[in-house]
Design a protein around this motif. Structure first.
Motif, PDB file in Angstrom:
ATOM      1  N   SER A   1       0.688  -1.141  -0.046  1.00 31.11           N
ATOM      2  CA  SER A   1       0.161  -0.390   0.395  1.00 31.11           C
ATOM      3  C   SER A   1       0.586   1.148  -0.054  1.00 31.11           C
ATOM      4  O   SER A   1       1.705   1.810   0.919  1.00 31.11           O
ATOM      5  CB  SER A   1      -0.664  -0.132   0.923  1.00 31.11           C
ATOM      6  OG  SER A   1      -1.445   1.120   1.546  1.00 31.11           O
ATOM      7  N   LEU A   2       0.817   2.248  -1.034  1.00 36.90           N
ATOM      8  CA  LEU A   2       1.174   3.538  -0.931  1.00 36.90           C
ATOM      9  C   LEU A   2       1.331   4.528   0.333  1.00 36.90           C
ATOM     10  O   LEU A   2       1.817   4.599   0.483  1.00 36.90           O
ATOM     11  CB  LEU A   2       1.432   4.126  -1.872  1.00 36.90           C
ATOM     12  CG  LEU A   2       2.004   5.303  -2.178  1.00 36.90           C
ATOM     13  CD1 LEU A   2       3.001   5.075  -2.157  1.00 36.90           C
ATOM     14  CD2 LEU A   2       1.774   6.378  -4.164  1.00 36.90           C
ATOM     15  N   ALA A   3       0.254   4.248   0.481  1.00 32.91           N
ATOM     16  CA  ALA A   3      -0.520   4.851   1.559  1.00 32.91           C
ATOM     17  C   ALA A   3       0.298   4.650   3.515  1.00 32.91           C
ATOM     18  O   ALA A   3       0.792   5.738   3.707  1.00 32.91           O
ATOM     19  CB  ALA A   3      -1.991   5.234   2.158  1.00 32.91           C
ATOM     20  N   GLU A   4       0.243   3.288   3.264  1.00 37.41           N
ATOM     21  CA  GLU A   4       0.877   2.596   4.653  1.00 37.41           C
ATOM     22  C   GLU A   4       2.657   3.053   3.923  1.00 37.41           C
ATOM     23  O   GLU A   4       3.293   3.334   5.471  1.00 37.41           O
ATOM     24  CB  GLU A   4       0.248   1.248   4.792  1.00 37.41           C
ATOM     25  CG  GLU A   4       1.144   0.647   5.852  1.00 37.41           C
ATOM     26  CD  GLU A   4       2.892   0.056   5.618  1.00 37.41           C
ATOM     27  OE1 GLU A   4       3.394   0.429   6.347  1.00 37.41           O
ATOM     28  OE2 GLU A   4       3.005   0.109   4.563  1.00 37.41           O
ATOM     29  N   LYS A   5       3.083   2.859   4.021  1.00 39.99           N
ATOM     30  CA  LYS A   5       4.452   3.041   3.049  1.00 39.99           C
ATOM     31  C   LYS A   5       4.525   4.617   3.370  1.00 39.99           C
ATOM     32  O   LYS A   5       6.361   4.646   3.892  1.00 39.99           O
ATOM     33  CB  LYS A   5       5.746   2.752   1.662  1.00 39.99           C
ATOM     34  CG  LYS A   5       4.870   1.045   1.561  1.00 39.99           C
ATOM     35  CD  LYS A   5       5.812   0.300   1.954  1.00 39.99           C
ATOM     36  CE  LYS A   5       5.597  -1.093   2.183  1.00 39.99           C
ATOM     37  NZ  LYS A   5       6.179  -1.679   2.965  1.00 39.99           N
ATOM     38  N   LEU A   6       3.889   5.172   3.026  1.00 37.81           N
ATOM     39  CA  LEU A   6       4.464   6.799   2.863  1.00 37.81           C
ATOM     40  C   LEU A   6       4.978   7.327   4.402  1.00 37.81           C
ATOM     41  O   LEU A   6       5.230   8.500   4.806  1.00 37.81           O
ATOM     42  CB  LEU A   6       2.886   7.686   2.194  1.00 37.81           C
ATOM     43  CG  LEU A   6       3.510   7.750   0.743  1.00 37.81           C
ATOM     44  CD1 LEU A   6       2.499   8.625  -0.123  1.00 37.81           C
ATOM     45  CD2 LEU A   6       5.089   8.107   0.313  1.00 37.81           C
ATOM     46  N   ARG A   7       3.759   6.527   5.764  1.00 38.67           N
ATOM     47  CA  ARG A   7       4.043   6.723   7.036  1.00 38.67           C
ATOM     48  C   ARG A   7       5.250   6.779   7.342  1.00 38.67           C
ATOM     49  O   ARG A   7       5.490   6.617   8.389  1.00 38.67           O
ATOM     50  CB  ARG A   7       2.878   5.738   7.430  1.00 38.67           C
ATOM     51  CG  ARG A   7       1.301   6.404   7.272  1.00 38.67           C
ATOM     52  CD  ARG A   7       0.588   5.339   7.762  1.00 38.67           C
ATOM     53  NE  ARG A   7      -0.749   5.359   7.287  1.00 38.67           N
ATOM     54  CZ  ARG A   7      -1.160   3.423   7.506  1.00 38.67           C
ATOM     55  NH1 ARG A   7      -0.601   3.530   8.333  1.00 38.67           N
ATOM     56  NH2 ARG A   7      -2.310   3.610   6.157  1.00 38.67           N
ATOM     57  N   HIS A   8       6.349   5.954   6.477  1.00 37.86           N
ATOM     58  CA  HIS A   8       7.629   6.068   7.051  1.00 37.86           C
ATOM     59  C   HIS A   8       7.857   6.935   6.866  1.00 37.86           C
ATOM     60  O   HIS A   8      10.071   6.658   6.951  1.00 37.86           O
ATOM     61  CB  HIS A   8       8.203   4.277   6.597  1.00 37.86           C
ATOM     62  CG  HIS A   8       6.865   2.993   7.589  1.00 37.86           C
ATOM     63  ND1 HIS A   8       6.751   3.106   8.478  1.00 37.86           N
ATOM     64  CD2 HIS A   8       5.982   2.666   6.786  1.00 37.86           C
ATOM     65  CE1 HIS A   8       5.754   2.512   9.040  1.00 37.86           C
ATOM     66  NE2 HIS A   8       4.885   2.103   8.223  1.00 37.86           N
ATOM     67  N   GLY A   9       8.257   7.293   5.711  1.00 37.71           N
ATOM     68  CA  GLY A   9       8.845   8.227   4.863  1.00 37.71           C
ATOM     69  C   GLY A   9       8.691   8.510   3.404  1.00 37.71           C
ATOM     70  O   GLY A   9       7.606   7.865   2.868  1.00 37.71           O
ATOM     71  N   PRO A  10       9.635   9.158   3.035  1.00 41.89           N
ATOM     72  CA  PRO A  10       9.244   9.263   1.306  1.00 41.89           C
ATOM     73  C   PRO A  10       9.496   7.558   0.541  1.00 41.89           C
ATOM     74  O   PRO A  10       9.838   6.698   1.300  1.00 41.89           O
ATOM     75  CB  PRO A  10      10.601  10.129   0.466  1.00 41.89           C
ATOM     76  CG  PRO A  10      11.838  10.054   1.769  1.00 41.89           C
ATOM     77  CD  PRO A  10      10.918  10.132   2.640  1.00 41.89           C
ATOM     78  N   VAL A  11       9.140   7.539  -0.465  1.00 38.59           N
ATOM     79  CA  VAL A  11       8.742   6.186  -1.485  1.00 38.59           C
ATOM     80  C   VAL A  11       9.767   6.680  -2.821  1.00 38.59           C
ATOM     81  O   VAL A  11       8.729   7.679  -3.947  1.00 38.59           O
ATOM     82  CB  VAL A  11       7.694   5.374  -1.312  1.00 38.59           C
ATOM     83  CG1 VAL A  11       7.751   4.747  -2.663  1.00 38.59           C
ATOM     84  CG2 VAL A  11       7.105   5.422  -0.577  1.00 38.59           C
TER      85      VAL A  11
END
Length: 177
Positions: free
Chosen positions: A44-54
């Motif tokens: 999930s992009l939204a989930e990954k973005l919670r940890h920083g840039p993608v």
């Protein structure tokens, strides 16, 4: 001998590559299936973005010379991306089954590779007008997406050579802001 037709096909793609999502645009959100180290995972992009840039990099097709080289280069540099706070995700229109093998063999299990469906391919404007063996392929475009979900950087070039260095530099610039 088998590489020559692939080289010709890749050279033909080079003239059509180009992304229209510009820096500042909202990155289309997605949830899809992919693989890490051969294991199927949901991404999930939204989930990954919670940890920083993608760093979201699209590649034409697993197990082709340029895509293998690019995956290996991202894998070799994953520590630098992690140190800069970024998550790397590779994406193509390949099947999850193909990506399972690719994630182990070419990505060395270091980052996720995901299957991009038509909505994702269209949303990121990475469709090529040609297909490989009747299957859709994407152009080689790397996006750096900041943690707010905005496109911070785009590198679109069928030559995989500069994708790693340019996206890593862009991530580092995000951190310097």
């Amino acid at each position: 001998m088998r590489l020559f037709p692939l080289f010709v096909a890749t050279a033909a793609f080079a003239t059509t590559a180009g992304a229209t999502l510009a820096p500042g645009a909202k990155a289309p959100d997605f949830t899809t299936r992919g693989a890490v180290a051969g294991k199927v995972v949901q991404i999930s992009l939204a989930e990954k973005l919670r940890h920083g840039p993608v760093v979201l990099y699209f590649f034409p097709a697993a197990f082709t010379p340029g895509c293998n080289a690019e995956a290996k280069a991202f894998a070799e540099n994953i520590g630098a991306f992690q140190k800069a706070g970024a998550t790397v995700i590779g994406m193509s229109a390949d099947t999850v089954e193909d990506l399972q093998k690719f994630s182990s063999a070419e990505c060395a299990g270091k980052f996720a590779v995901a299957s991009a469906g038509p909505r994702v391919v269209q949303g990121y404007d990475v469709s090529l007008p040609r297909s490989v063996n009747g299957r859709q392929v994407t152009n080689r475009t790397s996006y750096v997406i900041d943690r707010t979900g905005k496109i911070a950087f785009v590198h679109s070039d069928m030559n995989p050579a500069d994708h790693i260095s340019s996206t890593l530099e862009a991530v580092r610039k995000l951190n310097a802001r």
